[in-house]
Design a protein around this motif. Structure first.
Motif, PDB file in Angstrom:
ATOM      1  N   MET A 105       3.482  -0.905   2.179  1.00 33.68           N
ATOM      2  CA  MET A 105       2.238  -1.584   1.891  1.00 33.68           C
ATOM      3  C   MET A 105       1.082  -0.595   1.977  1.00 33.68           C
ATOM      4  SD  MET A 105       1.945  -5.329   2.605  1.00 33.68           S
ATOM      5  CE  MET A 105       3.069  -6.279   1.655  1.00 33.68           C
ATOM      6  N   MET A 106       0.131  -0.806   1.136  1.00 31.89           N
ATOM      7  CA  MET A 106      -1.053   0.032   1.118  1.00 31.89           C
ATOM      8  C   MET A 106      -2.087  -0.511   2.102  1.00 31.89           C
ATOM      9  SD  MET A 106      -0.068   2.232  -1.030  1.00 31.89           S
ATOM     10  CE  MET A 106      -1.505   3.159  -1.456  1.00 31.89           C
ATOM     11  N   VAL A 107      -3.145   0.249   2.316  1.00 34.45           N
ATOM     12  CA  VAL A 107      -4.183  -0.109   3.270  1.00 34.45           C
ATOM     13  C   VAL A 107      -4.832  -1.447   2.943  1.00 34.45           C
ATOM     14  CG1 VAL A 107      -6.449   0.563   4.139  1.00 34.45           C
ATOM     15  CG2 VAL A 107      -4.663   2.278   3.854  1.00 34.45           C
ATOM     16  N   ASN A 108      -5.101  -1.707   1.683  1.00 37.03           N
ATOM     17  CA  ASN A 108      -5.819  -2.921   1.320  1.00 37.03           C
ATOM     18  C   ASN A 108      -4.900  -3.974   0.705  1.00 37.03           C
ATOM     19  OD1 ASN A 108      -5.457  -1.323  -0.875  1.00 37.03           O
ATOM     20  ND2 ASN A 108      -7.545  -1.419  -1.614  1.00 37.03           N
ATOM     21  N   ASP A 109      -3.709  -4.107   1.244  1.00 35.47           N
ATOM     22  CA  ASP A 109      -2.791  -5.139   0.788  1.00 35.47           C
ATOM     23  C   ASP A 109      -2.972  -6.448   1.542  1.00 35.47           C
ATOM     24  OD1 ASP A 109      -1.699  -3.625  -1.176  1.00 35.47           O
ATOM     25  OD2 ASP A 109       0.166  -3.219  -0.153  1.00 35.47           O
ATOM     26  N   TYR A 110      -3.903  -6.490   2.466  1.00 37.98           N
ATOM     27  CA  TYR A 110      -4.198  -7.691   3.235  1.00 37.98           C
ATOM     28  C   TYR A 110      -5.690  -7.973   3.153  1.00 37.98           C
ATOM     29  CZ  TYR A 110       0.308  -6.804   5.452  1.00 37.98           C
ATOM     30  OH  TYR A 110       1.631  -6.576   5.685  1.00 37.98           O
ATOM     31  N   LEU A 111      -6.061  -9.230   3.331  1.00 43.08           N
ATOM     32  CA  LEU A 111      -7.466  -9.595   3.393  1.00 43.08           C
ATOM     33  C   LEU A 111      -7.684 -10.334   4.706  1.00 43.08           C
ATOM     34  CD1 LEU A 111     -10.295  -9.901   2.162  1.00 43.08           C
ATOM     35  CD2 LEU A 111      -9.499 -12.044   1.147  1.00 43.08           C
ATOM     36  N   VAL A 112      -8.469  -9.728   5.589  1.00 43.10           N
ATOM     37  CA  VAL A 112      -8.760 -10.338   6.881  1.00 43.10           C
ATOM     38  C   VAL A 112     -10.257 -10.599   6.956  1.00 43.10           C
ATOM     39  CG1 VAL A 112      -8.671 -10.051   9.378  1.00 43.10           C
ATOM     40  CG2 VAL A 112      -6.819  -9.153   7.952  1.00 43.10           C
ATOM     41  N   LEU A 113     -10.611 -11.862   7.132  1.00 47.51           N
ATOM     42  CA  LEU A 113     -12.012 -12.253   7.268  1.00 47.51           C
ATOM     43  C   LEU A 113     -12.302 -12.551   8.732  1.00 47.51           C
ATOM     44  CD1 LEU A 113     -12.298 -14.740   4.271  1.00 47.51           C
ATOM     45  CD2 LEU A 113     -12.911 -12.326   4.309  1.00 47.51           C
ATOM     46  N   PRO A 114     -13.508 -12.232   9.196  1.00 45.90           N
ATOM     47  CA  PRO A 114     -13.853 -12.503  10.597  1.00 45.90           C
ATOM     48  C   PRO A 114     -14.204 -13.986  10.779  1.00 45.90           C
ATOM     49  CG  PRO A 114     -15.693 -11.471   9.492  1.00 45.90           C
ATOM     50  CD  PRO A 114     -14.566 -11.526   8.499  1.00 45.90           C
ATOM     51  N   LEU A 115     -13.191 -14.812  10.896  1.00 45.70           N
ATOM     52  CA  LEU A 115     -13.388 -16.252  10.998  1.00 45.70           C
ATOM     53  C   LEU A 115     -13.374 -16.701  12.442  1.00 45.70           C
ATOM     54  CD1 LEU A 115     -10.874 -17.317   8.212  1.00 45.70           C
ATOM     55  CD2 LEU A 115     -13.348 -17.091   8.004  1.00 45.70           C
ATOM     56  N   GLN A 116     -14.277 -17.607  12.771  1.00 43.79           N
ATOM     57  CA  GLN A 116     -14.253 -18.203  14.098  1.00 43.79           C
ATOM     58  C   GLN A 116     -13.184 -19.279  14.117  1.00 43.79           C
ATOM     59  OE1 GLN A 116     -18.181 -19.629  14.904  1.00 43.79           O
ATOM     60  NE2 GLN A 116     -19.001 -17.591  15.257  1.00 43.79           N
ATOM     61  N   GLU A 117     -12.547 -19.439  15.247  1.00 42.72           N
ATOM     62  CA  GLU A 117     -11.491 -20.439  15.367  1.00 42.72           C
ATOM     63  C   GLU A 117     -12.024 -21.815  14.996  1.00 42.72           C
ATOM     64  OE1 GLU A 117      -8.480 -22.135  18.738  1.00 42.72           O
ATOM     65  OE2 GLU A 117      -9.123 -20.052  18.857  1.00 42.72           O
ATOM     66  N   GLY A 118     -11.267 -22.529  14.199  1.00 49.29           N
ATOM     67  CA  GLY A 118     -11.659 -23.863  13.765  1.00 49.29           C
ATOM     68  C   GLY A 118     -12.539 -23.880  12.526  1.00 49.29           C
ATOM     69  N   LYS A 163       1.011  -8.149  -2.004  1.00 52.53           N
ATOM     70  CA  LYS A 163       2.332  -7.644  -2.364  1.00 52.53           C
ATOM     71  C   LYS A 163       2.656  -8.008  -3.811  1.00 52.53           C
ATOM     72  CE  LYS A 163       7.040  -7.608  -0.644  1.00 52.53           C
ATOM     73  NZ  LYS A 163       7.970  -8.122   0.344  1.00 52.53           N
ATOM     74  N   ASN A 164       3.220  -7.054  -4.530  1.00 53.28           N
ATOM     75  CA  ASN A 164       3.636  -7.214  -5.928  1.00 53.28           C
ATOM     76  C   ASN A 164       2.475  -7.336  -6.914  1.00 53.28           C
ATOM     77  OD1 ASN A 164       6.370  -7.113  -5.172  1.00 53.28           O
ATOM     78  ND2 ASN A 164       6.358  -9.299  -4.745  1.00 53.28           N
ATOM     79  N   LEU A 165       1.268  -7.036  -6.481  1.00 52.72           N
ATOM     80  CA  LEU A 165       0.136  -7.018  -7.406  1.00 52.72           C
ATOM     81  C   LEU A 165      -0.160  -5.572  -7.791  1.00 52.72           C
ATOM     82  CD1 LEU A 165      -2.413  -9.521  -5.878  1.00 52.72           C
ATOM     83  CD2 LEU A 165      -1.034  -9.828  -7.927  1.00 52.72           C
ATOM     84  N   PRO A 166      -0.505  -5.354  -9.051  1.00 51.81           N
ATOM     85  CA  PRO A 166      -0.829  -3.984  -9.454  1.00 51.81           C
ATOM     86  C   PRO A 166      -2.160  -3.534  -8.850  1.00 51.81           C
ATOM     87  CG  PRO A 166      -1.263  -5.511 -11.248  1.00 51.81           C
ATOM     88  CD  PRO A 166      -0.597  -6.298 -10.154  1.00 51.81           C
ATOM     89  N   ASN A 167      -2.342  -2.229  -8.764  1.00 47.65           N
ATOM     90  CA  ASN A 167      -3.632  -1.691  -8.350  1.00 47.65           C
ATOM     91  C   ASN A 167      -4.680  -2.174  -9.324  1.00 47.65           C
ATOM     92  OD1 ASN A 167      -2.308  -0.358  -6.338  1.00 47.65           O
ATOM     93  ND2 ASN A 167      -2.424   1.651  -7.285  1.00 47.65           N
ATOM     94  N   ILE A 176     -19.418 -13.741  -2.999  1.00 50.51           N
ATOM     95  CA  ILE A 176     -18.546 -13.140  -4.005  1.00 50.51           C
ATOM     96  C   ILE A 176     -18.461 -11.659  -3.682  1.00 50.51           C
ATOM     97  CG2 ILE A 176     -18.200 -12.674  -6.455  1.00 50.51           C
ATOM     98  CD1 ILE A 176     -19.914 -15.176  -7.018  1.00 50.51           C
ATOM     99  N   ASN A 177     -17.240 -11.164  -3.493  1.00 50.59           N
ATOM    100  CA  ASN A 177     -17.027  -9.765  -3.153  1.00 50.59           C
ATOM    101  C   ASN A 177     -15.990  -9.172  -4.067  1.00 50.59           C
ATOM    102  OD1 ASN A 177     -18.675  -9.532  -0.655  1.00 50.59           O
ATOM    103  ND2 ASN A 177     -17.303 -11.144   0.027  1.00 50.59           N
ATOM    104  N   LYS A 178     -16.013  -7.855  -4.155  1.00 52.20           N
ATOM    105  CA  LYS A 178     -15.040  -7.128  -4.959  1.00 52.20           C
ATOM    106  C   LYS A 178     -14.083  -6.381  -4.036  1.00 52.20           C
ATOM    107  CE  LYS A 178     -16.305  -3.350  -7.050  1.00 52.20           C
ATOM    108  NZ  LYS A 178     -16.914  -2.374  -7.966  1.00 52.20           N
ATOM    109  N   LEU A 179     -12.802  -6.459  -4.330  1.00 46.75           N
ATOM    110  CA  LEU A 179     -11.771  -5.735  -3.604  1.00 46.75           C
ATOM    111  C   LEU A 179     -11.075  -4.813  -4.585  1.00 46.75           C
ATOM    112  CD1 LEU A 179      -9.760  -5.405  -1.140  1.00 46.75           C
ATOM    113  CD2 LEU A 179      -8.430  -7.195  -2.248  1.00 46.75           C
ATOM    114  N   VAL A 180     -10.963  -3.541  -4.243  1.00 48.50           N
ATOM    115  CA  VAL A 180     -10.248  -2.594  -5.086  1.00 48.50           C
ATOM    116  C   VAL A 180      -8.929  -2.290  -4.407  1.00 48.50           C
ATOM    117  CG1 VAL A 180     -10.280  -0.312  -6.140  1.00 48.50           C
ATOM    118  CG2 VAL A 180     -12.408  -1.618  -5.941  1.00 48.50           C
ATOM    119  N   LYS A 181      -7.836  -2.673  -5.047  1.00 45.68           N
ATOM    120  CA  LYS A 181      -6.503  -2.388  -4.522  1.00 45.68           C
ATOM    121  C   LYS A 181      -6.039  -1.073  -5.097  1.00 45.68           C
ATOM    122  CE  LYS A 181      -1.885  -4.355  -4.095  1.00 45.68           C
ATOM    123  NZ  LYS A 181      -1.165  -3.149  -4.371  1.00 45.68           N
ATOM    124  N   GLN A 182      -5.699  -0.133  -4.229  1.00 49.41           N
ATOM    125  CA  GLN A 182      -5.271   1.185  -4.663  1.00 49.41           C
ATOM    126  C   GLN A 182      -3.832   1.423  -4.293  1.00 49.41           C
ATOM    127  OE1 GLN A 182      -7.982   4.053  -3.066  1.00 49.41           O
ATOM    128  NE2 GLN A 182      -9.731   2.983  -3.848  1.00 49.41           N
TER     129      GLN A 182
END
Length: 67
Positions: free
Chosen positions: A1-14, A42-46, A61-67
């Motif tokens: 897995m690459m560095v940006n294969d996950y998306l983690v948001l700083p969500l408060q519980e609940g 996983k399984n998505l192209p860059n 709205i944000n942009k994510l660059v998968k490398q």
């Protein structure tokens, strides 16, 4: 897995966080009414992906660059 294969948001519980992810052509590739930091690229192209999420007050709205 690459560095940006996950998306983690700083969500408060609940916190409900609707989230959608689109590819650069506008095709929805993931959506959740209550995102729990469980998306994996996983399984998505860059490339460029757009993330739309909402809070009680704003839509982001944000942009994510998968490398």
């Amino acid at each position: 897995m690459m560095v940006n294969d996950y998306l983690v948001l700083p969500l408060q519980e609940g916190t409900k966080a609707p989230l959608a992810i689109y590819d650069r052509w506008g095709n929805e590739i993931f959506s959740s009414k209550n995102y729990q930091n469980d998306w994996k690229a996983k399984n998505l192209p860059n490339g460029i992906y757009f993330i739309i999420t909402q809070t009680n007050k704003s839509t982001y709205i944000n942009k994510l660059v998968k490398q």
